[in-house]
Design an enzyme around this catalytic site. Structure first.
Site, PDB file in Angstrom:
ATOM      1  N   THR A  78       0.530  -1.568   0.216  1.00 53.81           N
ATOM      2  CA  THR A  78       0.339   0.248   0.236  1.00 53.81           C
ATOM      3  C   THR A  78       1.155   1.136  -0.148  1.00 53.81           C
ATOM      4  O   THR A  78       1.790   1.067   0.689  1.00 53.81           O
ATOM      5  CB  THR A  78      -0.890   0.363   1.548  1.00 53.81           C
ATOM      6  OG1 THR A  78      -1.264  -0.867   1.036  1.00 53.81           O
ATOM      7  CG2 THR A  78      -1.575   1.464   1.780  1.00 53.81           C
ATOM      8  N   ARG A  92     -15.025  -5.470   0.148  1.00 52.14           N
ATOM      9  CA  ARG A  92     -14.842  -5.249   0.901  1.00 52.14           C
ATOM     10  C   ARG A  92     -13.270  -3.374   1.494  1.00 52.14           C
ATOM     11  O   ARG A  92     -13.365  -3.496  -0.261  1.00 52.14           O
ATOM     12  CB  ARG A  92     -13.661  -6.296   1.591  1.00 52.14           C
ATOM     13  CG  ARG A  92     -12.644  -5.976   2.884  1.00 52.14           C
ATOM     14  CD  ARG A  92     -11.349  -5.326   2.701  1.00 52.14           C
ATOM     15  NE  ARG A  92     -10.187  -5.750   3.686  1.00 52.14           N
ATOM     16  CZ  ARG A  92      -9.290  -4.906   4.062  1.00 52.14           C
ATOM     17  NH1 ARG A  92      -9.170  -4.040   2.691  1.00 52.14           N
ATOM     18  NH2 ARG A  92      -8.785  -4.984   4.951  1.00 52.14           N
ATOM     19  N   VAL A  93     -13.770  -3.017   2.081  1.00 49.23           N
ATOM     20  CA  VAL A  93     -13.605  -1.235   1.944  1.00 49.23           C
ATOM     21  C   VAL A  93     -12.473  -1.960   3.883  1.00 49.23           C
ATOM     22  O   VAL A  93     -12.600  -1.499   4.513  1.00 49.23           O
ATOM     23  CB  VAL A  93     -14.342  -0.654   2.637  1.00 49.23           C
ATOM     24  CG1 VAL A  93     -13.878   0.458   3.034  1.00 49.23           C
ATOM     25  CG2 VAL A  93     -15.530  -0.498   1.185  1.00 49.23           C
ATOM     26  N   GLY A  94     -11.016  -1.215   3.091  1.00 49.29           N
ATOM     27  CA  GLY A  94     -10.166  -1.180   4.065  1.00 49.29           C
ATOM     28  C   GLY A  94     -10.019   0.595   5.023  1.00 49.29           C
ATOM     29  O   GLY A  94     -11.237   0.965   5.162  1.00 49.29           O
ATOM     30  N   ASP A  95      -8.787  -0.004   5.578  1.00 50.38           N
ATOM     31  CA  ASP A  95      -8.694   1.059   6.395  1.00 50.38           C
ATOM     32  C   ASP A  95      -8.509   2.705   5.841  1.00 50.38           C
ATOM     33  O   ASP A  95      -8.837   3.771   6.374  1.00 50.38           O
ATOM     34  CB  ASP A  95      -7.567   1.265   7.622  1.00 50.38           C
ATOM     35  CG  ASP A  95      -6.382   0.471   6.496  1.00 50.38           C
ATOM     36  OD1 ASP A  95      -6.300  -0.469   6.335  1.00 50.38           O
ATOM     37  OD2 ASP A  95      -5.251   1.340   6.740  1.00 50.38           O
ATOM     38  N   THR A 106      -0.895   1.583   7.758  1.00 50.86           N
ATOM     39  CA  THR A 106      -0.799   0.943   5.868  1.00 50.86           C
ATOM     40  C   THR A 106      -0.605  -0.755   7.087  1.00 50.86           C
ATOM     41  O   THR A 106      -0.385  -0.429   8.342  1.00 50.86           O
ATOM     42  CB  THR A 106       0.644   0.280   5.044  1.00 50.86           C
ATOM     43  OG1 THR A 106       0.568  -0.701   4.771  1.00 50.86           O
ATOM     44  CG2 THR A 106       1.795   1.206   6.062  1.00 50.86           C
ATOM     45  N   GLY A 107      -1.008  -1.943   6.965  1.00 51.18           N
ATOM     46  CA  GLY A 107      -1.645  -2.640   7.247  1.00 51.18           C
ATOM     47  C   GLY A 107      -2.735  -3.538   7.143  1.00 51.18           C
ATOM     48  O   GLY A 107      -3.114  -3.071   6.686  1.00 51.18           O
ATOM     49  N   GLY A 121      -6.098  -3.866   7.959  1.00 49.57           N
ATOM     50  CA  GLY A 121      -6.585  -3.334   7.799  1.00 49.57           C
ATOM     51  C   GLY A 121      -7.929  -2.882   8.362  1.00 49.57           C
ATOM     52  O   GLY A 121      -8.409  -2.164   9.279  1.00 49.57           O
TER      53      GLY A 121
HETATM   54  N1  ASP Z   1      -4.518  -1.199   4.985  1.00 48.75           N
HETATM   55  C1  ASP Z   1      -4.820  -1.952   3.954  1.00 48.75           C
HETATM   56  C2  ASP Z   1      -5.421  -2.678   3.654  1.00 48.75           C
HETATM   57  O1  ASP Z   1      -6.290  -3.684   4.769  1.00 48.75           O
HETATM   58  C3  ASP Z   1      -3.001  -2.833   3.049  1.00 48.75           C
HETATM   59  C4  ASP Z   1      -1.728  -2.580   3.382  1.00 48.75           C
HETATM   60  O2  ASP Z   1      -1.944  -2.134   3.989  1.00 48.75           O
HETATM   61  O3  ASP Z   1      -1.190  -3.170   2.891  1.00 48.75           O
HETATM   62  O4  ASP Z   1      -6.941  -2.451   2.968  1.00 48.75           O
END
Ligand code: ASP
Length: 285
Positions: A151, A179-182, A202-203, A205
């Site tokens: 990301t 799906r919606v992430g952070d 990032t990480g 979500g």
């Molecule tokens: N944070 C992102 C998500 O969960 C994924 C990522 O940071 O790699 O959509």
């Protein structure tokens, strides 16, 4: 400052990811030096990373369970102006769409078909799947262990002291459609408060949403913690939710930067007072 995603990164990918981040930070910093706003800077930096097929954003975004790309992005300025898009298909530069939502001002977050219609109203058409899906995205689809990472995000302070943050992602590989992430959720993956700081996370979500990690990092700044400590404290909270893994970058109102990551690695780059630095932060080696 920019990041290229917290996750598991094979050593041979360090250099392309570090170099990609360094290039993006240089482009953003050049805009700020020329008098551009913090929002201009973070959007320009994120666009460079969205274009780069090494990263999971825009061109090169990971595929969902249906074999399609659905991207999330958010831009927030320190004046609490927010524009975000979620689960939109096939856009090379989702951060541009997020910026249009911010400038339009009617809503904060548009998703799916509605975001697509909004883009078309503004003359932006999605790219074709053939152009957007990279060999790396296909390989990640086949590798069941590789769901997260790459990301992109940026945060900046401009010459007038304004702050902004931006995040863009394809989300997690083989996520459910919809799906919606952070990343597009203000306070979770992206946050900016003009009197305190700007953050991109990032990480995992789901863990980042549960802890509102970006907002929490800024709250730690408000308590008087220096940027590196604030970043570490917010990442510790991510870890506290089902052993979540993540990372974040931040800049405070004085232009001091911080970063932290408890995933295996996170590429980053910064330009502070024309001094450029970049690397891959490794929490476990
Ligand atoms: N944070 C992102 C998500 O969960 C994924 C990522 O940071 O790699 O959509």
């Amino acid at each position: 400052m920019v990041h290229g995603g917290a996750g598991t990164i094979a050593a041979e990918r360090d250099e392309p990811l570090r170099a990609g981040c360094a290039q993006a930070a240089a482009v953003g910093a050049a805009l700020l030096e020329a008098g551009g706003s913090a929002a201009d800077g973070v959007v320009a930096a994120v666009e460079v990373l969205e274009e780069n097929p090494e990263f999971n954003a825009g061109h090169g975004a990971v595929l969902n369970r249906a074999g399609e790309i659905e991207v999330d992005a958010c831009l927030m300025s320190g004046e609490r102006a927010i524009g975000a898009v979620a689960a939109v298909p096939w856009f090379r530069h989702p951060i541009r769409l997020a910026r249009l939502v911010l400038e339009d001002g009617e809503h904060v977050l548009l998703c799916g078909r509605g975001a697509l219609a909004f883009a078309r109203e503004h003359g932006i058409e999605p790219d074709s799947p053939e152009e957007m899906i990279t060999a790396r995205a296909r390989a990640r689809f086949a590798d069941l262990g590789d769901t997260r990472g790459d990301t992109v995000g940026a945060c900046a302070r401009d010459q007038d002291g304004r702050l902004a943050a931006a995040t863009s992602t394809g989300g997690t590989a083989r996520k459910r459609p919809g799906r919606v992430g952070d990343a597009p959720l203000a306070g979770a993956g992206t946050w900016a408060d003009g009197s305190l700081g700007a953050v991109s996370a990032t990480g995992d979500g789901e863990a980042i949403i549960r802890t509102l990690a970006s907002r929490r990092a800024v709250e730690f700044l408000a308590l008087g913690h220096p940027p590196f400590v604030a970043a570490e404290a917010a990442v510790e909270e991510i870890a506290g939710v089902g052993r979540g893994q993540g990372g974040l970058i931040l800049v405070d109102r004085q232009g001091r930067i911080g970063r932290a990551c408890n995933a295996q690695a996170m590429p980053w780059a910064s330009v502070v007072d024309t001094v450029a630095r970049s690397g891959v932060l490794r929490s476990v080696d």
